[in-house]
Design an enzyme around this catalytic site. Sequence first.
Site, PDB file in Angstrom:
ATOM      1  N   VAL A  99      25.709   8.442   0.327  1.00  0.00           N
ATOM      2  CA  VAL A  99      24.172   8.425   0.727  1.00  0.00           C
ATOM      3  C   VAL A  99      24.014   9.579   1.642  1.00  0.00           C
ATOM      4  O   VAL A  99      23.011  10.035   1.857  1.00  0.00           O
ATOM      5  CB  VAL A  99      22.952   7.386   0.650  1.00  0.00           C
ATOM      6  CG1 VAL A  99      23.041   6.834  -1.078  1.00  0.00           C
ATOM      7  CG2 VAL A  99      23.727   6.766   1.485  1.00  0.00           C
TER       8      VAL A  99
ATOM      9  N   ASN B  96      18.318   1.726  -0.319  1.00  0.00           N
ATOM     10  CA  ASN B  96      19.157   0.449  -0.273  1.00  0.00           C
ATOM     11  C   ASN B  96      20.560   0.159   1.054  1.00  0.00           C
ATOM     12  O   ASN B  96      20.897  -0.450   1.724  1.00  0.00           O
ATOM     13  CB  ASN B  96      18.590  -0.408  -0.784  1.00  0.00           C
ATOM     14  CG  ASN B  96      19.805  -1.685  -0.927  1.00  0.00           C
ATOM     15  OD1 ASN B  96      19.589  -2.778  -0.280  1.00  0.00           O
ATOM     16  ND2 ASN B  96      20.828  -1.658  -1.890  1.00  0.00           N
TER      17      ASN B  96
ATOM     18  N   ILE C  88      20.155 -11.723   5.463  1.00  0.00           N
ATOM     19  CA  ILE C  88      20.004 -12.605   3.642  1.00  0.00           C
ATOM     20  C   ILE C  88      21.364 -12.946   2.997  1.00  0.00           C
ATOM     21  O   ILE C  88      21.945 -11.519   4.433  1.00  0.00           O
ATOM     22  CB  ILE C  88      19.725 -11.334   3.201  1.00  0.00           C
ATOM     23  CG1 ILE C  88      18.677 -11.274   3.511  1.00  0.00           C
ATOM     24  CG2 ILE C  88      19.600 -11.373   1.330  1.00  0.00           C
ATOM     25  CD1 ILE C  88      17.148 -13.082   3.236  1.00  0.00           C
TER      26      ILE C  88
ATOM     27  N   LYS D 212      16.865   1.577  11.260  1.00  0.00           N
ATOM     28  CA  LYS D 212      15.579   0.899  10.303  1.00  0.00           C
ATOM     29  C   LYS D 212      14.350   1.381  10.986  1.00  0.00           C
ATOM     30  O   LYS D 212      13.796   1.291  10.548  1.00  0.00           O
ATOM     31  CB  LYS D 212      16.284  -0.456  10.439  1.00  0.00           C
ATOM     32  CG  LYS D 212      17.725  -0.798   9.724  1.00  0.00           C
ATOM     33  CD  LYS D 212      17.385  -0.249   8.576  1.00  0.00           C
ATOM     34  CE  LYS D 212      18.739  -0.411   7.931  1.00  0.00           C
ATOM     35  NZ  LYS D 212      18.467  -0.369   5.845  1.00  0.00           N
TER      36      LYS D 212
ATOM     37  N   TYR E 160      21.849   0.492  14.316  1.00  0.00           N
ATOM     38  CA  TYR E 160      20.909  -0.156  12.887  1.00  0.00           C
ATOM     39  C   TYR E 160      19.709  -0.374  13.435  1.00  0.00           C
ATOM     40  O   TYR E 160      19.076   0.218  12.547  1.00  0.00           O
ATOM     41  CB  TYR E 160      22.388  -2.030  13.131  1.00  0.00           C
ATOM     42  CG  TYR E 160      21.243  -1.946  11.731  1.00  0.00           C
ATOM     43  CD1 TYR E 160      22.266  -1.826  10.762  1.00  0.00           C
ATOM     44  CD2 TYR E 160      20.445  -2.906  11.806  1.00  0.00           C
ATOM     45  CE1 TYR E 160      21.152  -2.042   9.293  1.00  0.00           C
ATOM     46  CE2 TYR E 160      19.971  -3.492  10.762  1.00  0.00           C
ATOM     47  CZ  TYR E 160      20.877  -3.104   9.215  1.00  0.00           C
ATOM     48  OH  TYR E 160      20.120  -4.437   8.696  1.00  0.00           O
TER      49      TYR E 160
ATOM     50  N   ARG F 251      26.339  -3.965  -4.916  1.00  0.00           N
ATOM     51  CA  ARG F 251      26.362  -5.940  -4.189  1.00  0.00           C
ATOM     52  C   ARG F 251      24.828  -6.013  -3.605  1.00  0.00           C
ATOM     53  O   ARG F 251      24.043  -5.100  -3.322  1.00  0.00           O
ATOM     54  CB  ARG F 251      27.441  -5.621  -2.866  1.00  0.00           C
ATOM     55  CG  ARG F 251      28.993  -5.663  -3.322  1.00  0.00           C
ATOM     56  CD  ARG F 251      30.108  -5.508  -2.760  1.00  0.00           C
ATOM     57  NE  ARG F 251      30.059  -4.468  -1.517  1.00  0.00           N
ATOM     58  CZ  ARG F 251      29.762  -3.927  -0.182  1.00  0.00           C
ATOM     59  NH1 ARG F 251      29.417  -5.693   0.110  1.00  0.00           N
ATOM     60  NH2 ARG F 251      30.100  -2.645   0.155  1.00  0.00           N
TER      61      ARG F 251
HETATM   62  P1  NAP Z   1      25.723  -4.664   1.310  1.00  0.00           P
HETATM   63  O1  NAP Z   1      25.980  -6.234   0.725  1.00  0.00           O
HETATM   64  O2  NAP Z   1      26.782  -4.807   2.434  1.00  0.00           O
HETATM   65  O3  NAP Z   1      25.542  -3.981   0.431  1.00  0.00           O
HETATM   66  C1  NAP Z   1      25.458  -2.865   1.060  1.00  0.00           C
HETATM   67  C2  NAP Z   1      25.766  -1.762  -0.257  1.00  0.00           C
HETATM   68  O4  NAP Z   1      25.036  -0.101  -0.161  1.00  0.00           O
HETATM   69  C3  NAP Z   1      26.799  -1.732  -1.740  1.00  0.00           C
HETATM   70  O5  NAP Z   1      26.157  -1.829  -2.462  1.00  0.00           O
HETATM   71  C4  NAP Z   1      27.423  -1.120  -0.865  1.00  0.00           C
HETATM   72  O6  NAP Z   1      28.631   0.186  -1.749  1.00  0.00           O
HETATM   73  C5  NAP Z   1      26.585   0.984  -0.524  1.00  0.00           C
HETATM   74  N1  NAP Z   1      26.738   1.745   1.088  1.00  0.00           N
HETATM   75  C6  NAP Z   1      27.373   1.872   1.430  1.00  0.00           C
HETATM   76  N2  NAP Z   1      27.183   2.952   1.801  1.00  0.00           N
HETATM   77  C7  NAP Z   1      27.297   3.422   1.594  1.00  0.00           C
HETATM   78  C8  NAP Z   1      27.041   4.971   1.283  1.00  0.00           C
HETATM   79  N3  NAP Z   1      27.405   5.652   2.140  1.00  0.00           N
HETATM   80  N4  NAP Z   1      26.576   5.356  -0.247  1.00  0.00           N
HETATM   81  C9  NAP Z   1      26.659   4.764  -1.197  1.00  0.00           C
HETATM   82  N5  NAP Z   1      26.104   3.185  -0.571  1.00  0.00           N
HETATM   83  C10 NAP Z   1      26.742   2.205   0.200  1.00  0.00           C
HETATM   84  O7  NAP Z   1      24.545  -4.925   2.588  1.00  0.00           O
HETATM   85  P2  NAP Z   1      23.266  -6.463   1.698  1.00  0.00           P
HETATM   86  O8  NAP Z   1      22.715  -7.276   2.914  1.00  0.00           O
HETATM   87  O9  NAP Z   1      23.021  -6.409  -0.078  1.00  0.00           O
HETATM   88  O10 NAP Z   1      21.750  -4.810   2.268  1.00  0.00           O
HETATM   89  C11 NAP Z   1      21.001  -4.330   1.542  1.00  0.00           C
HETATM   90  C12 NAP Z   1      20.088  -3.797   2.391  1.00  0.00           C
HETATM   91  O11 NAP Z   1      19.570  -4.536   2.753  1.00  0.00           O
HETATM   92  C13 NAP Z   1      20.386  -2.580   4.065  1.00  0.00           C
HETATM   93  O12 NAP Z   1      19.863  -1.964   3.545  1.00  0.00           O
HETATM   94  C14 NAP Z   1      20.062  -3.574   4.985  1.00  0.00           C
HETATM   95  O13 NAP Z   1      20.388  -2.941   6.628  1.00  0.00           O
HETATM   96  C15 NAP Z   1      19.339  -4.455   4.681  1.00  0.00           C
HETATM   97  N6  NAP Z   1      19.556  -5.485   5.606  1.00  0.00           N
HETATM   98  C16 NAP Z   1      19.633  -6.404   5.151  1.00  0.00           C
HETATM   99  C17 NAP Z   1      20.251  -7.802   6.105  1.00  0.00           C
HETATM  100  C18 NAP Z   1      21.260  -8.891   5.732  1.00  0.00           C
HETATM  101  O14 NAP Z   1      20.526  -9.805   6.764  1.00  0.00           O
HETATM  102  N7  NAP Z   1      21.954  -8.570   4.661  1.00  0.00           N
HETATM  103  C19 NAP Z   1      19.148  -7.933   6.853  1.00  0.00           C
HETATM  104  C20 NAP Z   1      18.033  -6.841   6.920  1.00  0.00           C
HETATM  105  C21 NAP Z   1      18.543  -5.670   6.326  1.00  0.00           C
HETATM  106  P3  NAP Z   1      29.429  -0.675  -2.101  1.00  0.00           P
HETATM  107  O15 NAP Z   1      29.870  -1.831  -2.256  1.00  0.00           O
HETATM  108  O16 NAP Z   1      30.453   0.175  -2.965  1.00  0.00           O
HETATM  109  O17 NAP Z   1      30.336  -0.320  -0.545  1.00  0.00           O
END
Ligand code: NAP
Length: 247
Positions: A64, A91, A189, A160, A156, A12
């Site tokens: 993970v 990620n 994002i 990070k 968090y 996702r």
């Molecule tokens: P997201 O939409 O919540 O997606 C999270 C992804 O990580 C999903 O594919 C989920 O798998 C997987 N995941 C969660 N826990 C896991 C585990 N224990 N083992 C394996 N996979 C796991 O998050 P996102 O916004 O795309 O975030 C992606 C990255 O960007 C993260 O590192 C986040 O901290 C960083 N980030 C995001 C934002 C933002 O605003 N969105 C801002 C700063 C940094 P499932 O689908 O199976 O649950």
Amino acid sequence: MAKNAIVTGGSRGIGRDIVKRLAKMGYNVVIDFVSDTSQKLASDLVSEIKSQYGVEGVAVQADVAEYNSCKRIVDTAVKNFGSNIDVLVNNAAISNGISFLKLTPEQYTRLINVNLMGCIHCSHLVMPYMVKANEGCIVNISSIGGLVGVSSGADYSASKGGVIAITRSLALEFGKYNIRVNSVAPGFILTDMLKKAGEEGIEKKRKTVPLKGIGEVGDISQCVEYLVNAKYVTGQTISPNGGVVMP
Ligand code: NAP
């Protein structure tokens, strides 16, 4: 020779777009996910990258936070694509968004285990293959929360910040093997993770961003593509954040 990548949390959001970006660049991709509900999302993505870009994908359900699960991810890559693992994108992550004193030890331990230990486990497991190949690229997805403090996000932010620290340390130690380790620290994002803040919360964040407001997943995968190609860049953190944080 075929190029191969592993993306954790590829089902996702940002990870899914990184998988597509790497596929477009010609990489076979191991797509890790954890939730039962994401099984179909991950297997559909395997079909999509095969039909759109002609590359192979393999979906692996693995948490993970567990070293042995991470080993299963890496073993899957080797079994399906061979021992050259060119790119690892760490990620996968979760967020709690809970005030520090309301967090339970179980909650913050789980978060650190997923966000930081997951990155350490996967890096530890792919590194021997990269050293042997005398080549490799690791991209760690951090956050602006790793660059500045986050109220109701101490766990968090700590995870990070740790991701940025290990990025620099591995870049130093493994540069001599032509292995580059960099990090991307996204701002806000639009993904499921951000949507947890609710419409009002997102609107509040939008107002703080000097550029176009909330970013898109492509804003992050674009930086990952840059880092994969940038042969003289290591130990760096790029922060696509619309100007909300200027470290
Ligand atoms: P997201 O939409 O919540 O997606 C999270 C992804 O990580 C999903 O594919 C989920 O798998 C997987 N995941 C969660 N826990 C896991 C585990 N224990 N083992 C394996 N996979 C796991 O998050 P996102 O916004 O795309 O975030 C992606 C990255 O960007 C993260 O590192 C986040 O901290 C960083 N980030 C995001 C934002 C933002 O605003 N969105 C801002 C700063 C940094 P499932 O689908 O199976 O649950």
